[in-house]
Design an enzyme around this catalytic site. Structure first.
Site, PDB file in Angstrom:
ATOM      1  N   HIS A  48       0.817  -1.221   0.000  1.00  0.00           N
ATOM      2  CA  HIS A  48       0.000   0.000   0.000  1.00  0.00           C
ATOM      3  C   HIS A  48       0.848   1.268   0.000  1.00  0.00           C
ATOM      4  O   HIS A  48       0.304   2.374  -0.072  1.00  0.00           O
ATOM      5  CB  HIS A  48      -1.014  -0.023   1.160  1.00  0.00           C
ATOM      6  CG  HIS A  48      -0.471   0.334   2.499  1.00  0.00           C
ATOM      7  ND1 HIS A  48      -0.164  -0.591   3.455  1.00  0.00           N
ATOM      8  CD2 HIS A  48      -0.201   1.541   3.060  1.00  0.00           C
ATOM      9  CE1 HIS A  48       0.258   0.024   4.548  1.00  0.00           C
ATOM     10  NE2 HIS A  48       0.256   1.324   4.327  1.00  0.00           N
ATOM     11  N   ASP A  54       0.223  -7.528   1.554  1.00  0.00           N
ATOM     12  CA  ASP A  54       0.674  -6.131   1.571  1.00  0.00           C
ATOM     13  C   ASP A  54       2.196  -6.065   1.460  1.00  0.00           C
ATOM     14  O   ASP A  54       2.900  -5.801   2.436  1.00  0.00           O
ATOM     15  CB  ASP A  54       0.185  -5.479   2.875  1.00  0.00           C
ATOM     16  CG  ASP A  54       0.332  -3.972   2.859  1.00  0.00           C
ATOM     17  OD1 ASP A  54       0.589  -3.420   1.770  1.00  0.00           O
ATOM     18  OD2 ASP A  54       0.193  -3.351   3.939  1.00  0.00           O
ATOM     19  N   GLY A  93       2.627   6.039   8.935  1.00  0.00           N
ATOM     20  CA  GLY A  93       3.946   6.538   8.544  1.00  0.00           C
ATOM     21  C   GLY A  93       5.045   5.510   8.744  1.00  0.00           C
ATOM     22  O   GLY A  93       6.136   5.648   8.224  1.00  0.00           O
ATOM     23  N   SER A 105       4.443   2.311   7.972  1.00  0.00           N
ATOM     24  CA  SER A 105       4.145   1.235   7.036  1.00  0.00           C
ATOM     25  C   SER A 105       5.321   0.904   6.143  1.00  0.00           C
ATOM     26  O   SER A 105       6.055   1.803   5.719  1.00  0.00           O
ATOM     27  CB  SER A 105       2.980   1.622   6.138  1.00  0.00           C
ATOM     28  OG  SER A 105       1.797   1.396   6.812  1.00  0.00           O
ATOM     29  N   GLY A 106       5.438  -0.378   5.849  1.00  0.00           N
ATOM     30  CA  GLY A 106       6.505  -0.838   4.959  1.00  0.00           C
ATOM     31  C   GLY A 106       7.825  -0.976   5.669  1.00  0.00           C
ATOM     32  O   GLY A 106       8.757  -1.590   5.160  1.00  0.00           O
TER      33      GLY A 106
HETATM   34  N1  ARG Z   1      -1.272   1.885   7.462  1.00  0.00           N
HETATM   35  C1  ARG Z   1      -0.321   2.557   8.263  1.00  0.00           C
HETATM   36  C2  ARG Z   1       0.688   3.296   7.360  1.00  0.00           C
HETATM   37  O1  ARG Z   1       0.424   3.449   6.196  1.00  0.00           O
HETATM   38  C3  ARG Z   1       0.348   1.662   9.285  1.00  0.00           C
HETATM   39  C4  ARG Z   1      -0.514   1.420  10.441  1.00  0.00           C
HETATM   40  C5  ARG Z   1       0.070   0.509  11.462  1.00  0.00           C
HETATM   41  N2  ARG Z   1      -0.835   0.518  12.565  1.00  0.00           N
HETATM   42  C6  ARG Z   1      -0.650  -0.086  13.719  1.00  0.00           C
HETATM   43  N3  ARG Z   1      -1.521   0.064  14.666  1.00  0.00           N
HETATM   44  N4  ARG Z   1       0.408  -0.804  13.929  1.00  0.00           N
HETATM   45  O2  ARG Z   1       1.689   3.834   7.812  1.00  0.00           O
END
Ligand code: ARG
Length: 590
Positions: free
Chosen positions: A393, A440, A536, A538-539
């Protein structure tokens, strides 16, 4: 990122964040310790932490180590353990600390712990006077050292120092300076960059927060019953703890670097990469210490962006490799961060130190064709010189660059390498629903020449791919620049934290994530909330130790808000994609 997911992430960010906690720090250990020394209660109200050991079926009762304060764990049969507690700690898990410093014992001073009766001493803050720091005396006796003159100023005083001396009490001499990273510094500076007074290393307040500098760092590190700045943990310069209300924070000190570098001239480097040098911090940020690196808590300074931290980094072409041999030598090992002297870190880690997450990547974007500043959107993980793993994503059609080897987003550091993305390969079965994101994962191929893109340095290294599943309950590390308790826009400084792998069965319980989980993902964190990744991050990496090597076991993917009870972070299960990663990276190389 497509619109739906952008909406999902924005929605989560807006809805959740004020209360959320990301690579947040007050985890259970601190709650257990909090109040031990100040309060008169007898520790009966500590939160029950046994769930960690009960639900996650850890590998033996001593893994993870349930003993706090450096207690040594011994297994007792299949089900039990015993903690051998270092003095003065007691309790089943060594959670009971000394109570010598009860609240108010030292009036307007700091209570420090000593090893002989009465096991404490009051260090008064001038102009309060010993022994109990309750009476005030201005300039009598003269608190100014080295011939400094004490000048009364209403209810306060100032020291006028003789030439060459400085510091609030003129206690810093003219030759007081540090060399290299300041590990050998034994000078007298006891103030942070911002003029905050350092805590004594034996302050009860540090101990109360679960930190024991004496057992956490090695002996010869210059720590002692004083409040001088030191660098006991291989950071970039001397630092110290200070307190703000009930918060334990740390910051770099107001120390001067010695003028004449004593280094021998550098010998010729074999590496074709940039010369690694430890950056001298240019800005002052404060850092929460009582747990993992916590978010900087200083309010944003005007020059800092008020939105997601941008970077001034410009894409630079990878430097050409000197020859094929150098290319081969590069990244010949993975999963080994810069060797540091072995130190026991404060629970969950103190702060990210340079080179501790050398595979961490900041994925930054700007609209195609524009010359706006690049903006950090996601993390990523370097797995080969020309390959970065990230979340599916995170792949956007805009212009992408990757920054490696940096710790702060809003300043260009000498350790950084900036590379362009040649190709982004999102998993073919990537799919998102309103409640979860499946498969993902994405691979980013970097621009380079002769098979060399990133250059291996002290600060840029690859993480290894895992070769087998790990046990539930294993402690792993997450890192990123994502949203924090204090800033929904993210942290300017790279943060890291420890999380535990949670069993799929547990995480699929109705009150957790129910049936939305599949085997392309797993949960990690703490079911009671607290430490978590967030928007932030993510990845970015969740790395675990496998045979003394850091393997990339998960990628930050999603979660129901951040840091909430029963809503741990969900990570892409990298072991599920090993064949996919291999097929993509090998085809492209052929
Ligand atoms: N979707 C989020 C991003 O794009 C990451 C979220 C992770 N959330 C969590 N509760 N660990 O950065």
């Amino acid at each position: 990122m497509n619109l739906k997911l952008l909406f999902l992430c924005l929605f989560l960010a807006v809805l959740i964040i004020p209360a959320d906690v990301r690579i947040q720090t007050f985890y259970v250990v601190f709650q257990v310790l909090d109040g031990l020394t100040d309060d008169d209660d007898d520790d009966d109200d500590e939160p029950n932490t046994d769930w960690i050991f009960e639900i996650q079926e850890p590998d033996g009762r001593c893994n993870p180590n349930p003993c706090l304060n450096n207690g040594v764990c011994e297994e007792k049969g299949k089900k039990n353990f015993k903690c051998d507690c270092p003095k003065p700690f007691k309790g089943r898990k060594c959670e009971k600390g000394p109570k010598a410093c009860r609240r108010g014992r030292c009036g307007r001073g700091e209570c420090v712990l000593t090893s002989t009766p009465p096991f404490y001493e009051c260090k008064c803050k001038e102009p309060f006077q010993p022994p109990r720091c309750r009476t005030v005396a201005l300039c009598e006796p003269n608190p100014c050292k080295n011939g400094g003159r004490c000048v009364r100023d209403d209810m306060d005083f100032d020291c006028e120092c003789t030439p060459g001396y400085s510091g609030r009490f003129c206690h810093v001499g003219p030759d007081d300076c540090y060399e290299d990273n300041g590990e050998s510094y034994r000078g007298n500076v006891s103030e942070t960059d911002d003029g905050k007074e350092c805590l004594y290393w034996n302050s009860h307040f540090i101990l109360e927060k679960g930190v024991n500098p004496f057992s956490s760092f090695e002996d010869e590190d210059g720590l002692g019953p004083h409040n001088f700045c030191r660098n006991p943990d291989g950071d970039m310069m001397p630092w110290c703890f200070f307190r703000r209300g009930r918060k334990l924070l740390w910051d770099y000190c107001d120390v001067t670097e010695c003028p004449e570098p004593t280094d021998v001239a550098p010998t010729e480097e074999v590496s074709a990469g940039p010369q690694p040098t430890a950056p001298k911090p240019t800005e002052s940020e404060t850092h929460t210490a009582a747990a993992t690196k916590q978010p900087p808590t200083k309010p944003p300074t005007p020059e800092k962006p008020s939105e997601a931290p941008s970077t001034s980094a410009k894409p630079t072409a990878a430097q050409p490799t000197s020859n094929a041999t150098a290319a081969l030598e590069q990244f010949s090992t993975c999963g080994k961060p810069q060797p540091k002297k072995p130190i026991t870190r404060i629970y969950g880690g103190l702060k990210a130190i340079p080179g501790a997450q050398p595979w961490q990547v900041s994925l930054q974007v700007r609209p195609k064709g524009s010359n706006q500043l690049y903006r950090h959107i996601c993390g990523g993980v370097l797995i080969k010189s020309c390959w970065v793993l990230t979340a599916g994503h995170c792949v956007e059609p805009s212009s992408n660059i990757l920054v490696l080897g940096g710790l702060t987003l809003n300043s260009e550091e000498p350790t950084e390498q900036t590379l362009q993305v040649e190709e982004a390969i999102k998993h073919e079965d990537y799919r998102e629903t309103p409640s979860a994101v499946y498969n993902d994962i994405a691979l980013l191929r970097l621009k380079g020449s002769n098979g060399v893109c990133a250059h291996e340095t002290q600060f840029v290294k690859t993480a290894c791919l895992p070769d087998a599943p790990l046990n539930d309950g294993t402690e792993c590390t997450i890192s990123g620049w994502g949203a924090t308790e204090n800033s929904s826009y993210g942290s300017n400084h790279l943060l890291d934290a420890k999380v535990m792998l949670i069993s799929q069965e547990k995480c699929s319980e109705a009150k957790i994530y129910g049936s939305v989980l599949d085997d392309t993902m797993f949960c990690a964190g703490y079911l009671q909330g607290g430490v978590d990744s967030c928007q932030g991050d993510s990845g970015g990496p969740l790395t675990c130790d496998q045979n003394s090597t850091h393997v990339i076991y998960g990628l930050v993917s999603w979660g129901d808000q951040c840091g909430r009870k029963n809503k741990p972070g969900v990570y892409t299960r990298v072991t599920h994609f090993l064949d996919w990663i291999k097929s993509k990276t090998e085809t492209a190389a052929a």
